[in-house]
Structure formats: structure tokens, C-alpha cells
Scaffold this motif. Structure first.
Motif, PDB file in Angstrom:
ATOM      1  N   VAL A 243       0.855  -1.184   0.000  1.00  0.00           N
ATOM      2  CA  VAL A 243       0.000   0.000   0.000  1.00  0.00           C
ATOM      3  C   VAL A 243       0.890   1.232   0.000  1.00  0.00           C
ATOM      4  O   VAL A 243       2.081   1.176   0.321  1.00  0.00           O
ATOM      5  CB  VAL A 243      -0.947   0.012   1.215  1.00  0.00           C
ATOM      6  N   GLY A 244       0.294   2.373  -0.337  1.00  0.00           N
ATOM      7  CA  GLY A 244       1.046   3.622  -0.333  1.00  0.00           C
ATOM      8  C   GLY A 244       0.387   4.660  -1.221  1.00  0.00           C
ATOM      9  O   GLY A 244      -0.578   4.375  -1.933  1.00  0.00           O
ATOM     10  N   VAL A 245       0.926   5.865  -1.196  1.00  0.00           N
ATOM     11  CA  VAL A 245       0.366   6.956  -1.984  1.00  0.00           C
ATOM     12  C   VAL A 245       0.830   6.856  -3.438  1.00  0.00           C
ATOM     13  O   VAL A 245       1.685   6.032  -3.784  1.00  0.00           O
ATOM     14  CB  VAL A 245       0.760   8.328  -1.400  1.00  0.00           C
ATOM     15  N   ASN A 246       0.268   7.731  -4.262  1.00  0.00           N
ATOM     16  CA  ASN A 246       0.649   7.779  -5.672  1.00  0.00           C
ATOM     17  C   ASN A 246       2.150   8.038  -5.806  1.00  0.00           C
ATOM     18  O   ASN A 246       2.701   8.914  -5.154  1.00  0.00           O
ATOM     19  CB  ASN A 246      -0.099   8.917  -6.375  1.00  0.00           C
ATOM     20  N   LYS A 343     -11.583  -2.915   2.460  1.00  0.00           N
ATOM     21  CA  LYS A 343     -12.376  -3.979   1.839  1.00  0.00           C
ATOM     22  C   LYS A 343     -11.480  -5.083   1.286  1.00  0.00           C
ATOM     23  O   LYS A 343     -11.779  -6.277   1.414  1.00  0.00           O
ATOM     24  CB  LYS A 343     -13.234  -3.389   0.721  1.00  0.00           C
ATOM     25  N   ILE A 344     -10.347  -4.713   0.686  1.00  0.00           N
ATOM     26  CA  ILE A 344      -9.419  -5.719   0.157  1.00  0.00           C
ATOM     27  C   ILE A 344      -8.955  -6.641   1.282  1.00  0.00           C
ATOM     28  O   ILE A 344      -8.938  -7.873   1.130  1.00  0.00           O
ATOM     29  CB  ILE A 344      -8.212  -5.032  -0.522  1.00  0.00           C
ATOM     30  N   VAL A 345      -8.595  -6.051   2.419  1.00  0.00           N
ATOM     31  CA  VAL A 345      -8.148  -6.857   3.563  1.00  0.00           C
ATOM     32  C   VAL A 345      -9.274  -7.761   4.049  1.00  0.00           C
ATOM     33  O   VAL A 345      -9.071  -8.959   4.305  1.00  0.00           O
ATOM     34  CB  VAL A 345      -7.658  -5.937   4.707  1.00  0.00           C
ATOM     35  N   ARG A 346     -10.469  -7.219   4.149  1.00  0.00           N
ATOM     36  CA  ARG A 346     -11.610  -7.989   4.636  1.00  0.00           C
ATOM     37  C   ARG A 346     -11.924  -9.176   3.714  1.00  0.00           C
ATOM     38  O   ARG A 346     -12.218 -10.291   4.171  1.00  0.00           O
ATOM     39  CB  ARG A 346     -12.817  -7.052   4.737  1.00  0.00           C
ATOM     40  N   VAL A 347     -11.829  -8.936   2.414  1.00  0.00           N
ATOM     41  CA  VAL A 347     -12.143  -9.977   1.433  1.00  0.00           C
ATOM     42  C   VAL A 347     -11.084 -11.079   1.441  1.00  0.00           C
ATOM     43  O   VAL A 347     -11.398 -12.273   1.335  1.00  0.00           O
ATOM     44  CB  VAL A 347     -12.283  -9.341   0.040  1.00  0.00           C
ATOM     45  N   ALA A 381      -6.265   1.985   8.171  1.00  0.00           N
ATOM     46  CA  ALA A 381      -7.032   1.292   7.140  1.00  0.00           C
ATOM     47  C   ALA A 381      -6.555  -0.131   6.896  1.00  0.00           C
ATOM     48  O   ALA A 381      -7.317  -0.973   6.422  1.00  0.00           O
ATOM     49  CB  ALA A 381      -6.967   2.077   5.827  1.00  0.00           C
ATOM     50  N   ALA A 382      -5.312  -0.419   7.213  1.00  0.00           N
ATOM     51  CA  ALA A 382      -4.757  -1.752   6.957  1.00  0.00           C
ATOM     52  C   ALA A 382      -3.765  -2.097   8.062  1.00  0.00           C
ATOM     53  O   ALA A 382      -3.152  -1.201   8.648  1.00  0.00           O
ATOM     54  CB  ALA A 382      -4.071  -1.784   5.592  1.00  0.00           C
ATOM     55  N   PRO A 383      -3.585  -3.393   8.325  1.00  0.00           N
ATOM     56  CA  PRO A 383      -2.665  -3.803   9.398  1.00  0.00           C
ATOM     57  C   PRO A 383      -1.205  -3.705   8.935  1.00  0.00           C
ATOM     58  O   PRO A 383      -0.592  -4.702   8.547  1.00  0.00           O
ATOM     59  CB  PRO A 383      -3.074  -5.260   9.656  1.00  0.00           C
ATOM     60  N   ILE A 384      -0.637  -2.514   8.942  1.00  0.00           N
ATOM     61  CA  ILE A 384       0.729  -2.308   8.469  1.00  0.00           C
ATOM     62  C   ILE A 384       1.700  -3.095   9.347  1.00  0.00           C
ATOM     63  O   ILE A 384       1.741  -2.912  10.564  1.00  0.00           O
ATOM     64  CB  ILE A 384       1.110  -0.810   8.483  1.00  0.00           C
ATOM     65  N   THR A 385       2.476  -3.960   8.715  1.00  0.00           N
ATOM     66  CA  THR A 385       3.428  -4.783   9.472  1.00  0.00           C
ATOM     67  C   THR A 385       4.867  -4.345   9.267  1.00  0.00           C
ATOM     68  O   THR A 385       5.753  -4.749  10.020  1.00  0.00           O
ATOM     69  CB  THR A 385       3.307  -6.260   9.062  1.00  0.00           C
TER      70      THR A 385
END
Length: 442
Positions: A243-246, A343-347, A381-385
Motif C-alpha cells: 500500500v502507499g500513496v501515488n 475492503k481488500i483486507v476484509r475480502v 485502514a490496513a494492518p501495516i506490518t
């Protein structure tokens, strides 16, 4: 010169333009025109399993050349052309898109050339040519070269402050300012200046001594976060979400990592989850072709969560060791796009409750202090590891990595100091600290 000889405004305008020709253009900041995503969408559809899971026509062991460029461009059409987001997918049939594992996508990486094949395009993009000699530098040489802008800026300030000058409060304040300007953060800057001043007040100290203390303190700050990305072989596939910005370098980072893991003998699958930008899909296909890695992709505008779900399904069926999923670049303050990431993580967890097993936030070092807010908001928004820091060669503010370590304590797995495949390596605190301070490797 007479008044008749002086060029008018039009001439001066074009004269100035002529002087500027040949300078590297600074890419425009991507427009924040990404469409928002609604919730409560209908169930997504899925990619059918291909008949031949691993069939790709790619030459393994070919020279791997980088594919750079993360400029985000909005797709043609309107936001209404894209599937709505918010609902979890249910297997309702097949999607109107075919899995793409094409090893030789027909994509020109530069509008000024029309390469005859992918290899030519990659070579052009990497800057290869008759005047370019192949590099045979080791990682330390590439690291020190990439960090030179940061180390030179600090070294110049340190030399100016501590040459023929006794240590006093003003000198230490100036040192703090220099460290803050390099984005080390206030907390780290204060610690380093205190370490330099300890027992040396009103005494002389050489610039080399200051650099040695700087390296020691930076290493002490970074040692707890310098952790390799461990691939748990019991989890098959081991799912890595980026994940990350543009423009942070997500797609390119995935390509480089796929090359490294393939070289270790692991089987890898890539998922082109950046369905917002057609160039990202093509770019990942190029990386797949050059590394011999199958790429699961769909049409531009396809549902990213559904594609990730299907990619995991196929990787499980194929017994793949590592599945790496690309995602669209999104600004950390865009709530709709961040909801899509959730949603991506949930799916993924519908298929594997522990997936993704690693979520890597790709950070561009050139954004400086903005990286702090990116970590904070993406973590919601996401579980950043773990973190991957790219483009350290493009900034004099490499100290941002120290500020991140001090504030969040997240593992730093890899750093990038250039465009080549070999320019992304596991993070080592001691090497980084000495490179920042401009010292030789010991």
C-alpha cells in the motif's frame, strides 16, 4: 547595446526557455481526481481458474532491468464506469475479464520511442545504451552513493560548525537545526546534540568526532526496527499486500521483490490490484515477463477486492509460495479510497483468516515529514506490518527514516537507493548510519 538591439519580452521569454532546455523536468503532482468509492455495492464477480496455472512464456534468468515510474493517471471515462465498492464478494460466476499472464505485453514505456519488444522498452527505461557502462558496484557502494546528498549536506554543516570553534550552546543549537533540516526529527536531533556536547562543553571537537557520534546515535535509534521480512513457509501462499500513496514505488518494488524471491528458488505470483491505472497493470505484466512470474490481472476499472480474492484462490490451487498484491495509489486523506483498502483486507480474510500475512507500506523518502502522517493514516485502514523506504537517493533528508523509527517503531524491511533491481536491499542499521554520517564501512 542600443535599445533596438535589446530583445523584447517575447525574445527574453524564448531566450529563457532555451536556457532551460535539457533540464530534467519535475513530474507534476498527481491530481487528486480519483473517484470516491460508495459502499453497499453488489457482490463482485470472479476470475475463473485458468486451465494451465503456471504456463508462461518467459525466459528465466534473463537480465532484469527496472521499470520505473509511478505517475498515477485517472482512467478514461467517469467514476460511474467503475464497480461500486463496499460489499464483500460472493462467488456468483465469472467476470468479464480474463486472467492475464502475458509475458510480453505490448507497452511502450516512453512516448518518444516505439520499442520493437519488451526488452528494448525495459532497456530504454533503465537508461541502457551504447554510452552506458554496466555497473558492478556492491551494495555498500550503491548505498553510499545513493545517500550522498544527505551525507554531504550534513558533513558540510558539521565541518562548518566544528572547525576551529569551541563547543558551546550556540554550536549545539546549530547542530540540532542541521539535523532537523535533514528530517531526523526533534527528538533524535536533541539526543544527538546532547551526545556530542556531553563532557565537551567549551572544548574543541573535530568534525570527524561529531560524525562518529552521529553514526553511533543513528545506529542506536534504528537497530530495533531493522528487521528482515520473514517468509513463513507454513503459510502457503504467504500473502504480501503493498500500500502507499501515488508515486511511492509500489509496482516497481513488487517487481524487484519478485526477482529476489525467484532467485531464492521460491515460487511467486503477482496480482495487479491497481485496477485504477492501466499503466500499472501493464507495468506489472512487464515485470512478470522478465522475472518469469505469473501475473493475475483484469481490465482497468475492475473491482480490486474481487481480483485479490481470485488471485489468492488461484495461488492456493497452484501451491504458490508467495502471493504479492499491488494496490492503487491513494492519498492518505481520501476516505473513500482508504475504505477500498479496508475492503481488500476484509475480502482476503474470507479466503484465509490470517491474510495478508505482511502488509508493506511503501514510502517515498523525498516526501520528508509527510511520511509520518502517511504511516499514521494508512495504519488505520490496513494492518501495516513493515515499511519499505524508496528513493533515498533523491533527497538530502534521509533522516526521515530515523524520525519514523522514533515515532512508530515499525520494522523497516527494505530500502531503495536507485532504479535497478539490485538497488533495493534489506535494511541494515549500521550500514545506513555510517552512510548517513559519511563514514567508511568498518
Amino acid at each position: 547595446m542600443t535599445s533596438e538591439d535589446k530583445p523584447g519580452w517575447f525574445g527574453r521569454l524564448f531566450g529563457r526557455k532555451g536556457k532551460d532546455e535539457g533540464k530534467e523536468e519535475v513530474p507534476a503532482t498527481p491530481a487528486e481526481g480519483e473517484p470516491d468509492f460508495a459502499t453497499g455495492a453488489e457482490d463482485v464477480e470472479h476470475i475463473p481458474l485458468p486451465e494451465d496455472e503456471g504456463a508462461i512464456d518467459a525466459t528465466e534468468g534473463a537480465d532484469l532491468l527496472p521499470v520505473e515510474g509511478e505517475d498515477e493517471k485517472p482512467p478514461t471515462g467517469t467514476a460511474g464506469d467503475r464497480p461500486a465498492h463496499g460489499a464483500d464478494p460472493v462467488d456468483t460466476g465469472t467476470m468479464n475479464r480474463e486472467p492475464n499472464v502475458s509475458p510480453e505485453p505490448d507497452v511502450a514505456l516512453d512516448p518518444d520511442i516505439q520499442p520493437t519488444d519488451t526488452a528494448a522498452a525495459l532497456a530504454h527505461d533503465a537508461g541502457a545504451g551504447p554510452d552506458r557502462e554496466p555497473e558492478a558496484k556492491g551494495w555498500w557502494s550503491r548505498l553510499t552513493s545513493g545517500m550522498r546528498r544527505t551525507s554531504t549536506a550534513l558533513s558540510d554543516r558539521v565541518t562548518g560548525l566544528f572547525t576551529k570553534r569551541k563547543l558551546d550552546a550556540t554550536t549545539l543549537e546549530d547542530l540540532e537545526d542541521a539535523l532537523i533540516q535533514a528530517d531526523f526529527g526533534l527528538e533524535t536531533a536533541v539526543k544527538i546534540s546532547e551526545a556530542v556536547g556531553k563532557g565537551r562543553y567549551e572544548k574543541g571537537i573535530s568534525p570527524d568526532e561529531v560524525r562518529a557520534i552521529l553514526a553511533t546515535e543513528v545506529e542506536r535509534a534504528l537497530e530495533p526496527v531493522a528487521k528482515p521480512l520473514e517468509i513463513d513457509t507454513a503459510k502457503k501462499p504467504f500473502v504480501i499486500l503493498t500500500v502507499g500513496v501515488n508515486g511511492a514505488g509500489k509496482t516497481t518494488t513488487l517487481g524487484k521483490l519478485s526477482s529476489k524471491y525467484r532467485a531464492e528458488g521460491r515460487s511467486v505470483m503477482l496480482a495487479a490490484g491497481d485496477t485504477f491505472r492501466a499503466a500499472a497493470i501493464e507495468q506489472l505484466n512487464v515485470w512478470g515477463a522478465r522475472t518469469g512470474t505469473p501475473v493475475i490481472s483484469g481490465a482497468q476499472g475492475a473491482d480490486a477486492a474481487g481480483l485479490a480474492f481470485d488471485a489468492l484462490k488461484q495461488a492456493q490451487a497452484a501451491g504458490t509460495d508467495i502471493l504479492m498484491i499491488d494496490t492503487a495509489g491513494r492519498l492518505q486523506n481520501k476516505t473513500g479510497l482508504m475504505a477500498e483498502l479496508e475492503k481488500i483486507v476484509r475480502v482476503l480474510r474470507k479466503q484465509d483468516p490470517e491474510a495478508p500475512h505482511a502488509t508493506l507500506l511503501i514510502l517515498d523518502a523525498t516526501v520528508g515529514q509527510n511520511a509520518l502522517s502517511q504511516v499514521e493514516l494508512f495504519s488505520q485502514a490496513a494492518p501495516i506490518t513493515g515499511l519499505v523506504m524508496t528513493k533515498l537517493d533523491g533527497t538530502a533528508r534521509g533522516g526521515i527514516l530515523v524520525a519514523l523509527a522514533a515515532k512508530f517503531g515499525l520494522p523497516v524491511h527494505f530500502i531503495g537507493v536507485g532504479e535497478g533491481v539490485e538497488d533495493l536491499e534489506p535494511f541494515a542499521a549500521r550500514d545506513f548510519a555510517r552512510a548517513v554520517a559519511g563514514l567508511e564501512r568498518d
